[in-house]
Design an enzyme around this catalytic site. Structure first.
Site, PDB file in Angstrom:
ATOM      1  N   PHE A 155       0.740  -1.316   0.479  1.00  0.00           N
ATOM      2  CA  PHE A 155      -0.148  -0.258  -0.268  1.00  0.00           C
ATOM      3  C   PHE A 155       0.675   0.911  -0.172  1.00  0.00           C
ATOM      4  O   PHE A 155       0.891   1.949   1.156  1.00  0.00           O
ATOM      5  CB  PHE A 155      -1.341   0.092   1.425  1.00  0.00           C
ATOM      6  N   GLU A 158       3.070   6.498  -4.134  1.00  0.00           N
ATOM      7  CA  GLU A 158       3.913   7.323  -4.897  1.00  0.00           C
ATOM      8  C   GLU A 158       4.588   7.835  -4.704  1.00  0.00           C
ATOM      9  O   GLU A 158       3.658   9.197  -3.975  1.00  0.00           O
ATOM     10  CB  GLU A 158       4.017   7.355  -6.148  1.00  0.00           C
ATOM     11  N   LYS A 210      -6.370  -5.939  -2.121  1.00  0.00           N
ATOM     12  CA  LYS A 210      -5.406  -5.169  -2.366  1.00  0.00           C
ATOM     13  C   LYS A 210      -6.785  -4.110  -3.350  1.00  0.00           C
ATOM     14  O   LYS A 210      -6.653  -2.491  -3.014  1.00  0.00           O
ATOM     15  CB  LYS A 210      -4.567  -5.325  -3.095  1.00  0.00           C
ATOM     16  N   CYS A 266      -1.188   2.300 -10.626  1.00  0.00           N
ATOM     17  CA  CYS A 266      -1.647   0.865  -9.385  1.00  0.00           C
ATOM     18  C   CYS A 266      -3.336   1.689  -9.977  1.00  0.00           C
ATOM     19  O   CYS A 266      -4.443   0.800 -10.724  1.00  0.00           O
ATOM     20  CB  CYS A 266      -1.978   2.165  -8.488  1.00  0.00           C
ATOM     21  N   ARG A 334       3.113   7.012 -16.224  1.00  0.00           N
ATOM     22  CA  ARG A 334       2.369   5.754 -17.027  1.00  0.00           C
ATOM     23  C   ARG A 334       0.500   6.527 -16.563  1.00  0.00           C
ATOM     24  O   ARG A 334       0.079   6.990 -15.356  1.00  0.00           O
ATOM     25  CB  ARG A 334       2.349   4.696 -16.416  1.00  0.00           C
TER      26      ARG A 334
END
Length: 457
Positions: A155, A158, A210, A266, A334
């Site tokens: 978890f 960034e 998740k 993510c 991304r």
């Protein structure tokens, strides 16, 4: 403890480095020989605040080692982390081939009791497959080692990943094995002295947790972006609405900031993977499909505002873009909203001058192969991007963009349009200075936004 981390990407590198901070001996394995050589010199392939100093300290202390040899790395390891990439396939499914490939390799080299931990984000049931593969290989070799396979999803946000690892708000451990649970508790105990919150659950439940957590956060963002669009049509300032919602303790203000859409490695991937998982079971994941559609549409909002302000004629216009990373604190582009904006601007015939504090190199490589790449130029300072610009688009909320010298900005620009994709600025103040200000959900409206340190993934 002796630990092996397989994969020196974002998750693997942060995990390996931070584990050395508590005195563990960690060997980080990656198949890319050039990357391994660079890491041995302390040269990181990613930008993450604070990570370089931890890697350097681990190398200097002899606690951190990088290698391309899996065989040597797993010898006598107490824990083996699988942290390889799980990219999204064209059909939206998660590509677990690298994870399963590692499982096959581990089955060929493990000789002693160990715990194998899937740190990569993987669909429900992947841990079962990893366990089956490893045990089949061990059986074929006649090795009787006890291998426990645990799901331990990451978890990490960034931009603050080091802090997230060192002081986690929770640790999820997916295993029904008492021995594995005890060992995982011992491993993470030094990181939980102030918040002893380990959540033990089944392996499949951990894998789902998740995905469900990321999908929920993505849903909040898309919901707020949809409300922002409605606010514009109702002559309402979304920032005041957001404050009114966020003070409700049942809701809170996290991930309620409207903007140019979410990106990164993510949220987009995990939302689509959940949709694909549902479709495999003949389920229509209607809410998540809407979340994804809303986000894709949101990435065109800034372009639509610019095009509208110039009466649909962007040919020959020069647009300054502040922010290329999908969020502050990272060089990750991304699925970044800025990339979608620049692509649309160039396709419409505009020229783009862009700046980002750390993501410029990645963006330059990306656009080098893009049609009409000559129309995109990158500069090292924010003010250099706005010289002669017809408009400024603020896409990433880096702190250095929050209080620019607006008078100098006005003199440098040819036009006076500011499209604020993160609602950073005081609309009334900019209007008094002669700017045409457009926010998200607050065109030409709005109070000064409170200082925001909200970090999204």
């Amino acid at each position: 403890m002796k630990i092996t981390v397989i994969g020196a990407g974002y998750v693997g590198l942060v995990t390996a480095a931070c584990l050395t901070e508590m005195g563990n001996r960690v060997v980080c394995v990656d198949a890319a020989a050039e990357k391994v050589s660079a890491l041995r010199r302390g040269e990181l392939p990613i930008y993450e605040p604070g990570l370089d100093s931890i890697v350097s300290a681990g190398l200097s202390a002899g606690l951190l080692e990088f290698t391309a040899s899996l065989d040597a790395a797993v010898t006598t390891s107490d824990f083996i982390f699988i942290a390889v990439g799980t990219p999204m396939r064209a059909d939206g499914h998660c590509d677990t081939s690298a994870v399963l490939g590692v499982a096959r390799s581990l089955g060929k080299v493990i000789n002693d009791d160990t715990i194998v931990i899937t740190k990569s984000t993987v669909p429900v049931g992947t841990g079962d497959e990893v366990e089956r593969i490893i045990r089949d290989k061990l059986r074929q070799r006649g090795v009787s080692a006890a291998v426990e396979v645990v799901s331990n999803p990451e978890f990490l946000k960034e931009g603050v990943a080091v802090a997230d690892f060192m002081t986690p708000d929770r640790i999820v451990v997916g295993s029904d094995s008492e021995r594995a649970r005890e060992m995982m508790g011992m491993l993470y105990a030094p990181y939980l002295r102030r918040n002893d919150r380990v959540l033990y659950m089944g392996r499949r439940e951990a894998e789902m947790t998740k995905y469900a957590a990321n999908a929920m956060l993505a849903a909040r963002i898309s919901f707020m972006n949809e409300i922002a669009e409605l606010c514009e049509h109702c002559d309402v300032d979304v920032e005041q609405v957001r404050l009114g919602m966020g003070t409700d303790k049942r809701i809170g203000n996290a991930f309620l900031y409207p903007g140019a859409g979410y990106g990164g490695s993510c949220f987009p991937k995990d939302v689509r993977a959940l949709i694909a998982t549902g479709e495999e079971r003949a389920l229509d994941m209607a809410i998540l499909k809407s979340v994804d559609r809303r986000n894709q549409a949101q990435k065109q909002v800034l372009f639509d505002k610019l095009r509208s302000c110039f009466d649909g004629q962007l040919e020959g216009r020069t647009i300054a873009v502040w922010g290329l990373a999908f969020k502050p604190g990272t060089d990750d582009i991304r699925e970044a909203p800025a990339i979608a904006l620049i692509e649309s601007l160039v396709a419409a015939g505009a020229r783009v001058i862009a700046h980002d504090p750390v993501a410029t190199a990645n963006a330059r490589r990306y656009f080098a192969r893009f049609p009409h790449a000559a129309r995109v130029r990158f500069v090292d300072e924010p003010m250099a991007a706005v010289v002669g610009a017809d408009a400024l688009a603020v896409v990433t909320e880096w702190k250095r963009f929050r209080q620019p010298d607006f008078r100098a900005l006005k003199l440098a620009m040819r036009g006076n349009l500011i499209v604020d994709g993160r609602n950073l600025y005081h609309a009334g103040h900019l209007q008094r200075l002669g700017f045409d200000y457009r926010g998200v959900g607050r065109d030409n409206k709005g109070l000064n936004s409170p200082h925001r340190d909200q970090i999204t993934r």
